[in-house]
Design a protein around this motif. Structure first.
Motif, PDB file in Angstrom:
ATOM      1  N   CYS A  24       0.850  -1.202   0.000  1.00  0.00           N
ATOM      2  CA  CYS A  24       0.000   0.000   0.000  1.00  0.00           C
ATOM      3  C   CYS A  24       0.882   1.247   0.000  1.00  0.00           C
ATOM      4  O   CYS A  24       1.596   1.517   0.972  1.00  0.00           O
ATOM      5  CB  CYS A  24      -0.915  -0.015   1.215  1.00  0.00           C
ATOM      6  SG  CYS A  24      -1.923   1.458   1.398  1.00  0.00           S
ATOM      7  N   ALA A  25       0.828   2.022  -1.077  1.00  0.00           N
ATOM      8  CA  ALA A  25       1.724   3.176  -1.247  1.00  0.00           C
ATOM      9  C   ALA A  25       1.641   4.186  -0.095  1.00  0.00           C
ATOM     10  O   ALA A  25       2.675   4.610   0.420  1.00  0.00           O
ATOM     11  CB  ALA A  25       1.447   3.854  -2.584  1.00  0.00           C
ATOM     12  N   PRO A  26       0.462   4.601   0.331  1.00  0.00           N
ATOM     13  CA  PRO A  26       0.410   5.569   1.437  1.00  0.00           C
ATOM     14  C   PRO A  26       1.076   5.047   2.712  1.00  0.00           C
ATOM     15  O   PRO A  26       1.743   5.802   3.422  1.00  0.00           O
ATOM     16  CB  PRO A  26      -1.094   5.787   1.641  1.00  0.00           C
ATOM     17  CG  PRO A  26      -1.704   5.477   0.319  1.00  0.00           C
ATOM     18  CD  PRO A  26      -0.888   4.350  -0.222  1.00  0.00           C
ATOM     19  N   LEU A  27       0.914   3.752   3.011  1.00  0.00           N
ATOM     20  CA  LEU A  27       1.526   3.184   4.212  1.00  0.00           C
ATOM     21  C   LEU A  27       3.042   3.064   4.055  1.00  0.00           C
ATOM     22  O   LEU A  27       3.792   3.235   5.017  1.00  0.00           O
ATOM     23  CB  LEU A  27       0.915   1.815   4.524  1.00  0.00           C
ATOM     24  CG  LEU A  27      -0.558   1.815   4.944  1.00  0.00           C
ATOM     25  CD1 LEU A  27      -1.039   0.394   5.232  1.00  0.00           C
ATOM     26  CD2 LEU A  27      -0.777   2.710   6.158  1.00  0.00           C
ATOM     27  N   ILE A  28       3.500   2.766   2.848  1.00  0.00           N
ATOM     28  CA  ILE A  28       4.945   2.709   2.581  1.00  0.00           C
ATOM     29  C   ILE A  28       5.567   4.083   2.817  1.00  0.00           C
ATOM     30  O   ILE A  28       6.578   4.225   3.509  1.00  0.00           O
ATOM     31  CB  ILE A  28       5.211   2.253   1.130  1.00  0.00           C
ATOM     32  CG1 ILE A  28       4.797   0.795   0.940  1.00  0.00           C
ATOM     33  CG2 ILE A  28       6.691   2.429   0.775  1.00  0.00           C
ATOM     34  CD1 ILE A  28       4.846   0.334  -0.509  1.00  0.00           C
ATOM     35  N   ILE A  29       4.952   5.097   2.238  1.00  0.00           N
ATOM     36  CA  ILE A  29       5.475   6.465   2.349  1.00  0.00           C
ATOM     37  C   ILE A  29       5.432   6.941   3.802  1.00  0.00           C
ATOM     38  O   ILE A  29       6.401   7.515   4.307  1.00  0.00           O
ATOM     39  CB  ILE A  29       4.664   7.416   1.447  1.00  0.00           C
ATOM     40  CG1 ILE A  29       4.838   7.011  -0.023  1.00  0.00           C
ATOM     41  CG2 ILE A  29       5.100   8.860   1.661  1.00  0.00           C
ATOM     42  CD1 ILE A  29       3.901   7.717  -0.973  1.00  0.00           C
ATOM     43  N   ALA A  30       4.317   6.676   4.484  1.00  0.00           N
ATOM     44  CA  ALA A  30       4.189   7.101   5.872  1.00  0.00           C
ATOM     45  C   ALA A  30       5.232   6.432   6.752  1.00  0.00           C
ATOM     46  O   ALA A  30       5.832   7.066   7.624  1.00  0.00           O
ATOM     47  CB  ALA A  30       2.784   6.778   6.386  1.00  0.00           C
ATOM     48  N   SER A  31       5.469   5.152   6.517  1.00  0.00           N
ATOM     49  CA  SER A  31       6.429   4.408   7.326  1.00  0.00           C
ATOM     50  C   SER A  31       7.847   4.923   7.120  1.00  0.00           C
ATOM     51  O   SER A  31       8.567   5.212   8.089  1.00  0.00           O
ATOM     52  CB  SER A  31       6.360   2.916   6.986  1.00  0.00           C
ATOM     53  OG  SER A  31       7.318   2.190   7.722  1.00  0.00           O
ATOM     54  N   ILE A  32       8.256   5.051   5.870  1.00  0.00           N
ATOM     55  CA  ILE A  32       9.639   5.455   5.573  1.00  0.00           C
ATOM     56  C   ILE A  32       9.887   6.910   5.959  1.00  0.00           C
ATOM     57  O   ILE A  32      10.798   7.219   6.731  1.00  0.00           O
ATOM     58  CB  ILE A  32       9.951   5.234   4.083  1.00  0.00           C
ATOM     59  CG1 ILE A  32       9.926   3.734   3.757  1.00  0.00           C
ATOM     60  CG2 ILE A  32      11.318   5.830   3.726  1.00  0.00           C
ATOM     61  CD1 ILE A  32      10.080   3.417   2.289  1.00  0.00           C
ATOM     62  N   LEU A  33       9.083   7.804   5.423  1.00  0.00           N
ATOM     63  CA  LEU A  33       9.338   9.227   5.651  1.00  0.00           C
ATOM     64  C   LEU A  33       8.949   9.663   7.064  1.00  0.00           C
ATOM     65  O   LEU A  33       9.550  10.594   7.609  1.00  0.00           O
ATOM     66  CB  LEU A  33       8.598  10.064   4.604  1.00  0.00           C
ATOM     67  CG  LEU A  33       9.043   9.849   3.150  1.00  0.00           C
ATOM     68  CD1 LEU A  33       8.332  10.842   2.229  1.00  0.00           C
ATOM     69  CD2 LEU A  33      10.552   9.999   3.007  1.00  0.00           C
ATOM     70  N   GLY A  34       7.964   8.987   7.658  1.00  0.00           N
ATOM     71  CA  GLY A  34       7.568   9.338   9.018  1.00  0.00           C
ATOM     72  C   GLY A  34       8.706   9.139  10.004  1.00  0.00           C
ATOM     73  O   GLY A  34       8.986  10.002  10.847  1.00  0.00           O
ATOM     74  N   LYS A  35       9.380   7.993   9.903  1.00  0.00           N
ATOM     75  CA  LYS A  35      10.502   7.716  10.806  1.00  0.00           C
ATOM     76  C   LYS A  35      11.642   8.700  10.576  1.00  0.00           C
ATOM     77  O   LYS A  35      12.263   9.204  11.517  1.00  0.00           O
ATOM     78  CB  LYS A  35      10.991   6.277  10.608  1.00  0.00           C
ATOM     79  CG  LYS A  35      10.027   5.217  11.130  1.00  0.00           C
ATOM     80  CD  LYS A  35      10.677   3.863  11.244  1.00  0.00           C
ATOM     81  CE  LYS A  35      10.956   3.199   9.931  1.00  0.00           C
ATOM     82  NZ  LYS A  35       9.759   2.647   9.278  1.00  0.00           N
ATOM     83  N   LYS A  36      11.932   8.983   9.322  1.00  0.00           N
ATOM     84  CA  LYS A  36      13.047   9.885   9.021  1.00  0.00           C
ATOM     85  C   LYS A  36      12.732  11.318   9.474  1.00  0.00           C
ATOM     86  O   LYS A  36      13.608  12.033   9.963  1.00  0.00           O
ATOM     87  CB  LYS A  36      13.347   9.867   7.507  1.00  0.00           C
ATOM     88  CG  LYS A  36      13.693   8.488   6.973  1.00  0.00           C
ATOM     89  CD  LYS A  36      14.896   7.904   7.693  1.00  0.00           C
ATOM     90  CE  LYS A  36      15.206   6.490   7.255  1.00  0.00           C
ATOM     91  NZ  LYS A  36      14.385   5.460   7.886  1.00  0.00           N
ATOM     92  N   TYR A  37      11.472  11.724   9.333  1.00  0.00           N
ATOM     93  CA  TYR A  37      11.082  13.063   9.768  1.00  0.00           C
ATOM     94  C   TYR A  37      11.171  13.175  11.290  1.00  0.00           C
ATOM     95  O   TYR A  37      11.620  14.193  11.826  1.00  0.00           O
ATOM     96  CB  TYR A  37       9.655  13.366   9.293  1.00  0.00           C
ATOM     97  CG  TYR A  37       9.181  14.759   9.631  1.00  0.00           C
ATOM     98  CD1 TYR A  37       9.714  15.868   8.979  1.00  0.00           C
ATOM     99  CD2 TYR A  37       8.197  14.957  10.598  1.00  0.00           C
ATOM    100  CE1 TYR A  37       9.286  17.154   9.293  1.00  0.00           C
ATOM    101  CE2 TYR A  37       7.761  16.234  10.906  1.00  0.00           C
ATOM    102  CZ  TYR A  37       8.307  17.333  10.254  1.00  0.00           C
ATOM    103  OH  TYR A  37       7.877  18.593  10.570  1.00  0.00           O
ATOM    104  N   ALA A  38      10.752  12.106  11.975  1.00  0.00           N
ATOM    105  CA  ALA A  38      10.822  12.102  13.436  1.00  0.00           C
ATOM    106  C   ALA A  38      12.267  12.181  13.915  1.00  0.00           C
ATOM    107  O   ALA A  38      12.557  12.747  14.978  1.00  0.00           O
ATOM    108  CB  ALA A  38      10.154  10.843  13.989  1.00  0.00           C
TER     109      ALA A  38
END
Length: 254
Positions: free
Chosen positions: A69-83
């Motif tokens: 699922c593209a939205p979940l992939i993006i949220a997982s990868i970029l969310g951690k890096k942003y945090a």
């Protein structure tokens, strides 16, 4: 790096590192800061206070058929890096029969969405599309890949893996302004692999994350199989002639 565990058929970064006895992937923010101060990096998992939502999503994506699922992939990868507070990021986006994105077109669409989100987050992002149809390296499996990674950190290892590492690292150094060009960045990455600096920082980080110094010594200087496990049983498949494996279709039902 705040990383995750395996999804689908592959082991994740944390699963691989946990094959090293004593390696702790659950760190407090204070311990993360100590690692940064001591060896400039750490590799751990999300916590109750740092990206807690990602931990929940990781647990349910396999069983809900939403790994791709593209939205979940993006949220997982970029969310951690942003945090983490990352300002620069190079992503290795795999394409091919063994990857989530089977076609180049799908990977390009996912990359475009990632770039858009990264821009909104104020991150400079470079996405590199690489093939996941041809085997890379000689090891498959958590502990086997750790042993192979140690060989690369010592300046050896399979050329195919070293080529990918220097390419991605070169892109990151160029993106951050630490290199005059991508090629110059690749040379810098190769240099720290050859001169032992990369291995030195890896050893420091292992100790920071709970590995006994004697275990670190055996893993990186002596015999890794004294401290990490490999299968007691194996079966060798001998090729009828000299050559290289060209592809591996993990979606084959047999």
């Amino acid at each position: 790096m705040v990383s995750g565990r395996g999804l689908d058929f592959t082991g994740g970064t944390l699963d691989k590192l946990e094959s090293i006895p004593g390696y702790r992937t659950k760190l407090s923010v204070e311990e993360m800061k100590h690692c940064i101060a001591t060896c400039n990096y750490f590799i751990a998992g999300s916590t109750e206070t740092l990206c807690p939502g990602d931990r929940t999503l990781y647990r349910i994506r396999d069983i809900t058929a939403t790994v791709d699922c593209a939205p979940l992939i993006i949220a997982s990868i970029l969310g951690k890096k942003y945090a983490e507070g990352a300002k620069y990021l190079v992503l290795d986006l795999k394409v091919g029969s063994s990857a989530i994105c089977k076609r180049t077109r799908d990977a390009e669409q996912l990359a475009s969405k990632m770039l858009t989100v990264a821009e909104h987050l104020g991150m400079k992002l470079k996405v590199v599309l690489t093939k996941m149809e041809t085997p890379i390296g000689k090891a498959v499996g958590n502990s086997l890949e750790v042993a192979e990674s140690v060989q690369i950190l010592k300046g050896g290892g399979p050329p195919s893996v070293k080529s990918l590492i220097t390419r991605l690292g070169g892109e990151l150094l160029f993106l951050t302004g630490k290199a005059r060009s991508h090629v110059d960045g690749m040379r810098q990455v190769q240099a720290v692999l050859d001169n032992g600096k990369a291995l030195e920082y890896f050893e420091k980080c292992l100790v920071c994350q709970g590995v006994d110094p004697e275990t670190v010594k055996k893993l990186t200087e002596d015999e890794p199989w004294e401290v990490i496990k490999r299968s007691d049983h194996y079966l060798a498949f001998k090729a009828p002639r000299t050559g290289e494996s060209q592809s591996a279709n993990t979606n084959c039902p047999h």
